[in-house]
Design a protein around this motif. Structure first.
Motif, short mmCIF file in Angstrom:
data_model
loop_
_atom_site.label_atom_id
_atom_site.label_comp_id
_atom_site.label_asym_id
_atom_site.label_seq_id
_atom_site.Cartn_x
_atom_site.Cartn_y
_atom_site.Cartn_z
N VAL A 191 8.89 -11.74 -11.07
CA VAL A 191 7.88 -10.79 -11.56
C VAL A 191 6.56 -11.12 -10.86
CG1 VAL A 191 6.66 -9.88 -13.56
CG2 VAL A 191 9.03 -10.68 -13.80
N GLN A 192 5.95 -10.10 -10.26
CA GLN A 192 4.72 -10.35 -9.49
C GLN A 192 3.62 -9.37 -9.92
OE1 GLN A 192 6.16 -12.58 -5.58
NE2 GLN A 192 6.18 -10.38 -5.26
N VAL A 193 2.40 -9.93 -10.03
CA VAL A 193 1.28 -9.22 -10.64
C VAL A 193 0.03 -9.43 -9.80
CG1 VAL A 193 -0.12 -8.98 -12.75
CG2 VAL A 193 2.29 -9.71 -12.92
N THR A 194 -0.84 -8.42 -9.73
CA THR A 194 -2.15 -8.59 -9.10
C THR A 194 -3.24 -8.25 -10.12
OG1 THR A 194 -3.56 -8.01 -7.20
CG2 THR A 194 -2.19 -6.25 -8.12
N TRP A 195 -4.41 -8.96 -10.00
CA TRP A 195 -5.36 -8.92 -11.12
C TRP A 195 -6.70 -9.49 -10.67
CZ3 TRP A 195 -3.37 -11.63 -16.20
CH2 TRP A 195 -4.13 -11.23 -17.30
N VAL A 196 -7.76 -9.09 -11.28
CA VAL A 196 -9.10 -9.67 -11.30
C VAL A 196 -9.88 -9.54 -10.00
CG1 VAL A 196 -10.50 -11.75 -11.65
CG2 VAL A 196 -8.54 -11.31 -13.14
N ALA A 197 -9.38 -10.11 -8.89
CA ALA A 197 -10.24 -10.36 -7.73
C ALA A 197 -10.40 -9.18 -6.77
CB ALA A 197 -9.73 -11.56 -6.94
N TYR A 198 -9.42 -8.27 -6.74
CA TYR A 198 -9.44 -7.22 -5.72
C TYR A 198 -9.43 -5.85 -6.40
CZ TYR A 198 -8.42 -4.72 -1.41
OH TYR A 198 -8.48 -3.87 -0.33
N PRO A 199 -10.27 -4.91 -5.94
CA PRO A 199 -10.45 -3.66 -6.68
C PRO A 199 -9.52 -2.52 -6.28
CG PRO A 199 -12.05 -3.76 -4.91
CD PRO A 199 -11.26 -5.04 -4.85
#
Length: 492
Positions: free
Chosen positions: A217-225
């Motif tokens: 399971v892979q997630v992107t978050w917080v740092a890149y808009p």
């Protein structure tokens, strides 16, 4: 050229970078330095043009495309630009996955049990107590250890840390300098269940491990808009204000909306250690001062023009500007003074400030203005929270429904969750109206000054316990869906 740049002699710095590239147009050091120089000055398109058509191997492509993709977020102002930027992300994401296909993990050994302790891995470059990601990422390390095991994968050398965040994790693994195969093994060996990207397409990222499906399971978050553009990154974490349910912006990932805000701000010190909130400067000055401490690439022409229009609307007002490197270079300051004068704003009404020596000096700098102006289309994040923390209201402009843009809506989400949705404008005209009416209402400015810090610290934006509960529920749902199989992979 670098020496001149270090001493803020930008005229000679640019002269010698151009000369270096005339001698050898493939000089990577000169090219990157000149590109960073133009971006710092706010010349986004020129910065991108310098590197867009450079011949490159894989490592060079990563540097070039990261710069281009990140830079384009500063000028993403309409539906066509939104869609084009999405296509560029997907194009490079696909290219990266194919380029690294030999390293791709096809099967994961993780036991599919939704009720066991879940292993979370955060891939981060800036858990150092200084970078904004430290303030917005610290709460992610405080998960219930009976239910979660937390590993941080650091992808940037950690030097001169203000806060040692290693102690907040169960395990800390350094990925700096590791080739993709070794970096992926560092993740699969730990049997990480959910791998979370906290860098995006920024410097020092390790998106190569995500391209190779290092975790199930892979997630992107917080740092890149924006989207990562990769089909095997499953989720992007946001909230219903920043990315409304009916958003028209495309993403390669499925959007998961946390209650309240997708962010949680940690002071990383006690509140009584903060610089004190000072009286609003209009009391002493006799006029209202607007201000922005955002980087210059965020102040593109549409934003700049609207701010000039506001200064003309409020004729006795002044504007404070400070950017990351400050206006210590006389040539840069002169460029900006002339820009204002061309719009009918004399330089006596604009204060171009040098950078602060330390964090407390930076925070105290907000005391010099009465109202903060949020830029667009790339809104503030850290600067917005800092302004609220120092008792200064932030007027912001959310994106239009037909061209919904995450990067423009972040401040709207922040001021709303702190309890002040009345500071959010729906159009440029409304932005002028909100800012000018607030400038005329000195009682409201005083009220904000006395209440905003408390509003912020007592809001969901600074409630780590509430945020962590929401995050834990989200992670458990993601893991349960993966274990179930019938709901996997999630649809974007």
């Amino acid at each position: 050229a670098r020496k001149y740049n270090d001493y803020f002699d930008y005229v000679n710095a640019e002269k010698f970078w151009v000369l270096a590239l005339e001698i050898d147009k493939t000089n990577i050091l000169a090219l990157d330095s000149y590109r960073n120089f133009e971006m710092m000055k706010g010349n986004v398109l020129k910065s991108i043009t310098l590197i867009e058509h450079q011949p490159e191997n894989f490592s060079r492509a990563m540097i070039t495309q990261c710069s281009i993709l990140f830079g384009l977020n500063y000028i993403c102002e309409d539906r066509e630009a939104v869609d084009n930027l999405y296509s560029r992300h997907v194009q490079f994401g696909d290219w990266m996955q194919k380029a690294l296909s030999e390293y791709c993990v096809l099967e994961h050994a993780n036991t599919k049990n939704p009720n066991r302790r879940i292993k979370i891995g955060y891939v981060a470059a800036d858990f150092n107590g200084r970078h904004p990601v430290s303030h917005f990422g610290a709460a992610l390390l405080g998960l219930d250890r009976e239910k979660f095991h937390v590993t941080v994968y650091s992808c940037k050398p950690q030097k001169d840390n203000k806060v040692d965040m290693r102690e907040m994790a169960d395990k800390w693994i350094d990925l700096v300098g590791l080739n993709p195969s070794v970096a992926i093994a560092a993740i699969t060996t730990e049997e990480i269940d959910i791998l979370v990207d906290l860098t995006g397409w920024t410097v020092c990222n390790r998106l190569d491990v995500f391209a190779c499906s290092a975790a199930p399971v892979q997630v992107t978050w917080v740092a890149y808009p924006n989207t990562l553009g990769m089909s095997n990154v499953h989720y992007r974490v946001t909230d219903a204000i920043t990315d409304p349910v009916d958003t028209t912006q495309p993403f390669a990932e499925k959007l998961v909306r946390l209650p309240n805000s997708f962010l949680c701000y940690s002071l990383l010190r006690e509140p009584d250690q903060l610089p004190p909130v000072a009286p609003p400067p209009f009391v002493k000055n006799g006029y209202v001062t607007f201000g922005s401490f955002n980087t210059l690439p965020k102040i593109q022409s549409s934003c700049f023009d609207l701010w000039c229009r506001l200064l003309l609307e409020v004729p006795d007002s002044k504007l404070n500007l400070k950017c990351y490197s400050g206006f210590s270079a006389e040539s840069l300051a002169e460029e900006w003074y002339q820009r204002f004068e061309q719009q009918g704003i004399p330089r006596t009404r604009v204060n171009l400030l040098p950078s602060a020596e330390d964090k407390d000096g930076h925070l105290s700098g907000y005391s010099a203005h009465d109202i903060s102006l949020d830029p667009f289309p790339y809104s503030g994040t850290t600067t917005t929270v800092e302004s609220l923390l120092m008792g200064v209201p932030v007027v912001t402009l959310r994106s239009s429904p037909d061209a919904c843009i995450h990067v423009q809506n972040v401040s709207s989400g922040l001021v709303t969750v702190v309890g002040h949705p009345e500071l959010v404008a729906d159009s440029p005209d409304m932005y002028i109206e909100l800012a000018s009416k607030l400038a005329a209402d000195t009682d409201r400015i005083r009220s904000f000054r006395s209440d905003l810090r408390d509003n912020l610290l007592k809001s969901p934006l600074c409630d780590a316990s509430r945020y962590q509960c929401n995050v834990e529920t989200m992670f458990q749902s993601m893991w349960s869906d993966y274990c179930d199989g019938s709901k996997w992979p999630p649809n974007a």
